[in-house]
Design an enzyme around this catalytic site. Structure first.
Site, PDB file in Angstrom:
ATOM      1  N   ILE A 176       0.888  -1.031  -0.036  1.00 42.93           N
ATOM      2  CA  ILE A 176       0.038   0.028   0.032  1.00 42.93           C
ATOM      3  C   ILE A 176       0.983   1.233   0.140  1.00 42.93           C
ATOM      4  CG2 ILE A 176      -2.143  -1.223   1.145  1.00 42.93           C
ATOM      5  CD1 ILE A 176      -1.060   0.213   3.906  1.00 42.93           C
ATOM      6  N   ASP A 177       0.498   2.316  -0.523  1.00 40.53           N
ATOM      7  CA  ASP A 177       1.066   3.554  -0.547  1.00 40.53           C
ATOM      8  C   ASP A 177       1.765   4.100   0.560  1.00 40.53           C
ATOM      9  OD1 ASP A 177       0.435   3.332  -3.413  1.00 40.53           O
ATOM     10  OD2 ASP A 177      -1.345   4.833  -2.993  1.00 40.53           O
ATOM     11  N   LYS A 178       2.754   4.858   0.645  1.00 44.77           N
ATOM     12  CA  LYS A 178       3.457   5.427   1.900  1.00 44.77           C
ATOM     13  C   LYS A 178       2.268   6.303   2.848  1.00 44.77           C
ATOM     14  CE  LYS A 178       6.634   9.150   3.514  1.00 44.77           C
ATOM     15  NZ  LYS A 178       7.753  10.138   2.691  1.00 44.77           N
ATOM     16  N   ARG A 198      -7.213   5.390  -5.665  1.00 45.46           N
ATOM     17  CA  ARG A 198      -7.232   7.010  -5.988  1.00 45.46           C
ATOM     18  C   ARG A 198      -7.362   7.328  -7.331  1.00 45.46           C
ATOM     19  NH1 ARG A 198      -1.068   7.540  -3.924  1.00 45.46           N
ATOM     20  NH2 ARG A 198      -1.558   9.587  -4.254  1.00 45.46           N
TER      21      ARG A 198
END
Length: 301
Positions: free
Chosen positions: A138-140, A239
């Site tokens: 998962i993204d930062k 997103r």
């Protein structure tokens, strides 16, 4: 060391030099190209240029492509929230702001560094020395649950479930605007944005099949608390799909716009479910919404 050399075509006239190179050199990001230019390492017609230089037809652009930096993940005593652990796998709750694995610009302080310390190096080796144990990411700036494999058998078993879309992944997000339908599906392919290599977009060129399901949970003053379920797992999928249907994730300054009080998107990986590689029993884990998420909800209410 490889060398880049290109003669500018008529169609490429007036492009900035950094964009021209980034579009034609897959090995380098645009920021890396800009550093090379700033260091005086990029030449046009045998003369060093600035990053603002706009190329002309028949210009000869050349430079040496630097060798890639070799990264090595090392064990670091960094606190990490373990939701579940056994001899085959872990489920961790990643905080917002933590990078999953080392990369250029983030050589340490990542989840992998923390896991190497916690697991004493006993992680699957399928993804190499930089991403040991990491089955999915998962993204930062996205918080929430991740599964980590301790051995290659578990890694392959979990990966196959993800590939077959039998791996449960539910996210909660705050989206901008009100949805016309209270539930729906976004079925739109995702690929890299040809104008910005750091971004993804809905496109039919060099893209992959991507499907996201959503359910509206609650509506506020111009905002919506939404549950997303992933059928596929493309980079930035929720997103990108949210922005594509006109409801970017709140705080997403890449596909939407910033929101005062939070750094990045209000997106949390709330639930994961999978069949255990050894017991063959279905397991499911749910997490509480983190403090930053509840703080955003309080503000928009």
């Amino acid at each position: 060391m490889d060398r880049f050399e290109k003669v500018v075509s008529t169609e490429e006239m007036n492009l900035r030099i950094d964009k021209l190179i980034a579009d034609n050199c897959d090995e380098l990001s645009r920021s890396s190209v800009q550093k090379l230019i700033e260091n005086g390492s990029v030449y046009v017609n045998k003369t060093a240029v600035s990053k603002n230089y706009k190329v002309k037809a028949d210009d000869v652009v050349e430079f040496n492509i630097p060798e890639p930096t070799i990264l090595e993940a090392v064990a670091q005593d960094i606190p990490v929230e373990i939701v579940y652990e056994d001899d085959d796998l872990l489920v961790v709750n990643k905080p917002k702001g933590m990078v999953v694995h080392p990369a250029a610009g983030n050589p340490d302080g990542t989840l992998v560094n923390a896991l190497l310390f916690h697991c004493k190096g006993k992680l699957s080796s399928i993804n190499g020395v930089i991403r040991p144990g990491i089955v999915h990411r998962i993204d930062k700036l996205t918080s929430g649950l991740l599964i980590v494999a301790k051995n290659d058998v578990s890694h392959n078993f979990i990966s196959e479930q993800i590939k077959e879309h039998s791996f449960t992944r539910e996210y909660y997000a705050v989206n901008c605007g009100r949805f016309k339908e209270y539930k729906g599906t976004v079925d739109a392919p995702i690929g890299r944005d040809k104008y910005d290599r750091k971004k993804m977009c809905v496109t039919h060129q060099n893209s992959k099949h991507a499907v996201t399901h959503y359910v509206v949970l609650e509506e506020f003053n111009g905002y919506t608390l939404t549950k997303f379920t992933l059928e596929t797992g493309r980079t930035h999928q929720i997103r990108v799909h949210s922005a594509y249907i006109g409801h970017p994730v709140l705080g997403d300054d890449v596909y939407g716009k910033p929101f005062k009080g939070i750094d990045g998107q209000c997106l949390h990986a709330k639930k994961i479910g999978f069949i255990h590689p050894k017991t063959k029993e279905y397991m499911e884990f749910d997490s509480e919404l983190p403090e930053y998420f509840n703080s955003v909800l309080a503000k928009i209410k």
